[in-house]
Design a protein around this motif. Structure first.
Motif, PDB file in Angstrom:
ATOM      1  N   CYS A 131      21.475  29.443  41.601  1.00 16.56           N
ATOM      2  CA  CYS A 131      20.129  29.668  41.070  1.00 16.56           C
ATOM      3  C   CYS A 131      19.129  29.465  42.202  1.00 16.56           C
ATOM      4  O   CYS A 131      19.012  28.359  42.733  1.00 16.56           O
ATOM      5  CB  CYS A 131      19.821  28.725  39.912  1.00 16.56           C
ATOM      6  N   ASP A 134      16.227  26.922  41.062  1.00 19.63           N
ATOM      7  CA  ASP A 134      16.577  25.497  41.100  1.00 19.63           C
ATOM      8  C   ASP A 134      17.213  25.087  42.422  1.00 19.63           C
ATOM      9  O   ASP A 134      17.466  23.907  42.661  1.00 19.63           O
ATOM     10  CB  ASP A 134      17.541  25.152  39.955  1.00 19.63           C
ATOM     11  N   CYS A 175      20.984  30.881  34.176  1.00 26.40           N
ATOM     12  CA  CYS A 175      21.056  29.486  34.610  1.00 26.40           C
ATOM     13  C   CYS A 175      20.746  28.599  33.397  1.00 26.40           C
ATOM     14  O   CYS A 175      19.747  28.803  32.714  1.00 26.40           O
ATOM     15  CB  CYS A 175      20.040  29.256  35.727  1.00 26.40           C
ATOM     16  N   CYS A 178      17.099  26.600  33.971  1.00 25.15           N
ATOM     17  CA  CYS A 178      15.779  27.245  33.925  1.00 25.15           C
ATOM     18  C   CYS A 178      15.795  28.566  33.150  1.00 25.15           C
ATOM     19  O   CYS A 178      14.749  29.143  32.877  1.00 25.15           O
ATOM     20  CB  CYS A 178      15.265  27.487  35.344  1.00 25.15           C
TER      21      CYS A 178
HETATM   22 ZN   LIG Z   1      17.836  27.846  37.388  1.00 25.81          ZN
END
Ligand SMILES: [Zn+2]
Ligand SMILES: [Zn+2]
Length: 549
Positions: A131, A134, A175, A178
Motif C-alpha cells: 500500500c 500506508d 488495503c 485505508c
Molecule cells: Zn492502505
C-alpha cells in the motif's frame, strides 16, 4: 524410559494470544500433558512442564489495532488470562512464558544466524501487495476483496469465510487499513531450505521408536512426495526482527517452537542450573494436536538438525485428535463452543479432567464431548464408584470407631495383590501415555474395593469390621495417590480427610502399593462428601445453549 533418573522436559503447544482457551485445546494437549507430568513427579523424576503464549503475527496486530491497544498490551492481557484459565483447571505448568520475551527473541535470532552460517537460508525476491498510502507491505490478512469463487465481498485474500475456499488471487483487492487499492511490489524474503533435509528427517523418523507409528508413516509419505522450502519472512513490524533486514520479521512458525527451548533455558538458568545441559540430558516430550503435525515432525526437527543438534530433537511427540462437541466440529462463530472458564465456573474442574481423561486415546482419532456421557461418567463412575467407596470407608470409621483407624487382624494376601497389581498396571499404562486405559484400571480397583466393603459387611460382622476398615482406609489413601494426576483437587481433599501429613502430590507412586501406611490409631480429619452429583436439568441447560447466538 521411566525407570531412568533423567530429567524430563514436557512442552504443550503454545496457545495463540488472541482468544480464550476452550475445551478443544484442553483435550488434545494441555490435560494429557498435565496428567503425564503429574505422574512423572509422583515417580520422582525432575519433570518440567513448559508452555508460553504465541504472541506474534498479523491476526494479533489487527485485533490490537481494533481494540486501540498496542500489540504488547494486547498479548499481555491474553498471557495472563490464559495462564489463569489453565490454573483454574489445575494445569500445573512449571513455567509459562511468552514468545515475545527478550530471551526468545535473542534465541531465535541466534538460531537464524547459525542456520544462515550453515548454508540453510537463502533469500529470494517475491511479489507482494504493497500500500503506497500506508507505505507498507500487506500480508494476506491485510488485503481484502471479492472472492473469485462465490463473489462474496470483503473477504481476506487468503481465505473466503463465506465459502471456505482459498483464492489464488482475490478480485478487486483493497488495503484493509485505508481501503485503497494496493500495488504489487518486490520484497526480499528469506527461505529455509527444508527441501534439503528430507533424508535426514526420514532417518530420524525411522530410528525414533517412540513416535506414534501412524503419524510417522504419513509424515514419511510427505517427505517422499518432496518437501518445499519455507518462506520464513513477513513484512510486518510485530514479530521477531530478522537480523539485518529492517521492517521484516520471522513467520510465527519460525520463532514459536523455539520458545520451548528458550523458556526452558531461562527457567533452569534462573534456578542456577545449566539449561542447555538439562535439555540435552533429558527426555523431551512435545504434546500437540494433530493440526500441527507438519510443524512438529518436519519443521522443528529440521531446524534443530540445521544447527547441528545443539539442542536435542524430541524423544516423544504425543499427538492427539480434535475434540468434537456433541459430535459436531467446535465453532466459535456458530457458538458451538464451550469456553474453559465458563465450564469450570459451573462444574468442578476435576469433573472436566475426569471425563476428558476417560475418553482421550493415545491416537489421532477425534474424541467427542457428549453431555449425556459426561453426566453418566461423573455420576455413575466418579461418584458412584470412587466417591461412594471413599465416603463409606471414612464415614463408617468415623461412626463406629470414633474416627480412629482400628487395629487389623489378618489381612488376606489377595487383597494386597489386588492393590499392587493395580498400581503396577496403571503405572505402566501411564508411562506409555495410555491415560484413558490407566484410569480404567484404577477404577477397576475402586470397584473391587467397593465389592470388598459390601461383601465384608462391617455393619453386620463386628469381629472382622476392624480389618475391613483398616484395609479400606488404606485403600482410600492408595486411590488418592493414583488418582492425583487425574483429579488433583479432589485428591487433596481426600488427603485432608485422612489427616495425613504433607500433600498428596508430594507422595510417590510406588507408595500407593502400601496397605499399611495409615497406622492403627491414626485419627481421621473432618469427613464429608467429596463430590456433588450433576443434575439432569443442568445438562439440559448446557445442551440448549449450544448453537444459539
Ligand atoms: Zn492502505
Ligand atoms: Zn467465496
Amino acid at each position: 524410559m521411566l525407570s531412568g533418573t533423567r530429567g524430563v522436559v514436557i512442552t504443550s503447544a503454545l496457545p495463540y494470544a488472541n482468544g480464550e482457551i476452550h475445551l478443544g485445546h484442553i483435550a488434545s494437549t494441555y490435560l494429557p500433558a498435565d496428567i503425564f507430568t503429574r505422574f512423572l513427579r509422583l515417580n520422582g523424576r525432575e519433570a518440567y512442564h513448559i508452555c508460553a503464549t504465541d504472541d506474534f503475527g498479523t491476526p494479533i496486530l489487527i485485533k490490537a489495532e481494533k481494540e486501540k491497544k498496542t500489540p504488547e498490551e494486547y498479548v499481555a492481557l491474553w498471557n495472563k488470562r490464559d495462564y489463569d484459565d489453565f490454573n483454574s483447571l489445575g494445569i500445573s505448568f512449571d513455567f509459562f512464558y511468552k514468545t515475545s520475551s527478550k530471551e526468545n527473541i535473542d534465541f531465535v535470532q541466534q538460531v537464524f544466524d547459525k542456520l544462515r552460517k550453515n548454508g540453510h537460508i537463502y533469500d529470494q525476491n517475491v511479489i507482494q501487495f504493497y500500500c503506497s498510502f500506508d507505505d507498507k507491505f500487506l500480508p494476506d490478512r491485510y488485503v481484502i476483496g471479492k472472492c473469485p469463487f462465490c463473489g462474496a465481498e470483503n473477504q481476506y485474500s487468503d481465505l473466503c469465510e463465506k465459502c471456505g475456499r482459498v483464492p489464488d488471487e482475490i478480485l478487486e483487492p483493497k488495503c484493509a487499513i485505508c481501503g485503497r487499492p494496493p500495488v504489487k511490489k518486490e520484497s526480499k524474503h528469506y527461505f529455509f531450505r527444508l527441501s534439503s533435509f528430507g533424508e535426514k528427517l526420514k532417518e530420524w523418523l525411522s530410528t525414533n521408536k517412540h513416535l506414534q507409528p501412524e503419524v510417522r508413516n504419513y509424515v514419511i509419505n510427505w517427505i517422499d512426495e518432496g518437501l518445499q522450502d519455507w518462506d520464513i519472512t513477513r513484512d510486518l513490524s510485530w514479530g521477531v526482527q530478522i537480523p539485518g533486514a529492517s521492517g521484516k520479521v520471522f513467520y510465527g512458525w519460525f520463532d514459536n517452537h523455539l520458545c520451548y527451548i528458550s523458556s526452558l533455558l531461562k527457567f533452569v538458568n534462573d534456578k542456577g542450573g545449566d539449561g542447555e545441559k538439562f535439555w540435552n540430558d533429558s527426555d523431551i516430550y512435545h504434546f500437540i494436536g494433530k493440526d500441527i503435525v507438519y510443524h512438529h515432525y518436519l519443521f522443528l526437527p529440521a531446524m534443530r538438525l540445521g544447527i547441528n543438534s545443539e539442542y536435542k530433537l524430541p524423544d516423544f511427540i504425543p499427538t492427539r485428535g480434535h475434540l468434537m462437541l456433541q459430535n459436531q466440529k467446535i465453532s466459535k462463530s456458530r457458538n458451538w463452543y464451550i469456553g474453559l472458564r465458563e465450564f469450570t465456573s459451573a462444574f468442578s474442574p476435576d469433573y472436566l479432567r475426569f471425563y476428558i481423561a476417560s475418553v482421550v486415546t493415545y491416537s489421532q482419532d477425534d474424541l467427542n464431548f457428549d453431555f449425556d456421557a459426561f453426566y453418566e461418567r461423573i455420576n455413575n463412575e466418579l461418584i458412584a464408584n470412587v466417591g461412594n467407596f471413599v465416603n463409606r470407608a471414612l464415614t463408617f470409621t468415623q461412626k463406629s470407631f470414633g474416627g480412629k483407624v482400628p487395629e487389623p487382624s489378618v489381612i488376606d494376601d489377595s487383597i494386597r495383590k489386588e492393590l499392587s497389581g493395580a498400581v503396577k498396571e496403571a503405572g505402566s499404562l501411564l508411562e506409555n501415555n495410555e491415560i484413558d486405559k490407566a484410569l480404567k484400571r484404577i477404577l477397576k480397583y475402586s470397584s473391587f474395593m467397593n465389592q470388598y466393603f459390601q461383601a465384608s459387611a462391617p455393619w453386620a460382622n463386628k469381629d472382622t469390621a476392624n480389618t475391613t476398615l483398616y484395609v479400606s482406609v488404606n485403600a482410600v489413601r492408595s486411590l488418592a495417590i493414583m488418582l492425583e494426576p487425574y483429579i488433583p483437587f479432589s485428591c487433596e481433599k481426600i488427603w485432608r480427610q485422612l489427616d495425613l501429613s504433607g500433600r498428596v502430590h508430594n507422595q510417590t507412586w510406588d507408595s500407593a502399593k502400601e496397605l499399611d501406611a495409615v497406622k492403627p490409631g491414626n485419627v481421621l480429619g473432618k469427613v464429608e462428601h467429596i463430590f456433588r452429583k450433576i443434575e439432569a436439568k443442568e445438562i439440559e441447560q448446557w445442551k440448549n445453549k449450544l448453537g444459539k447466538q
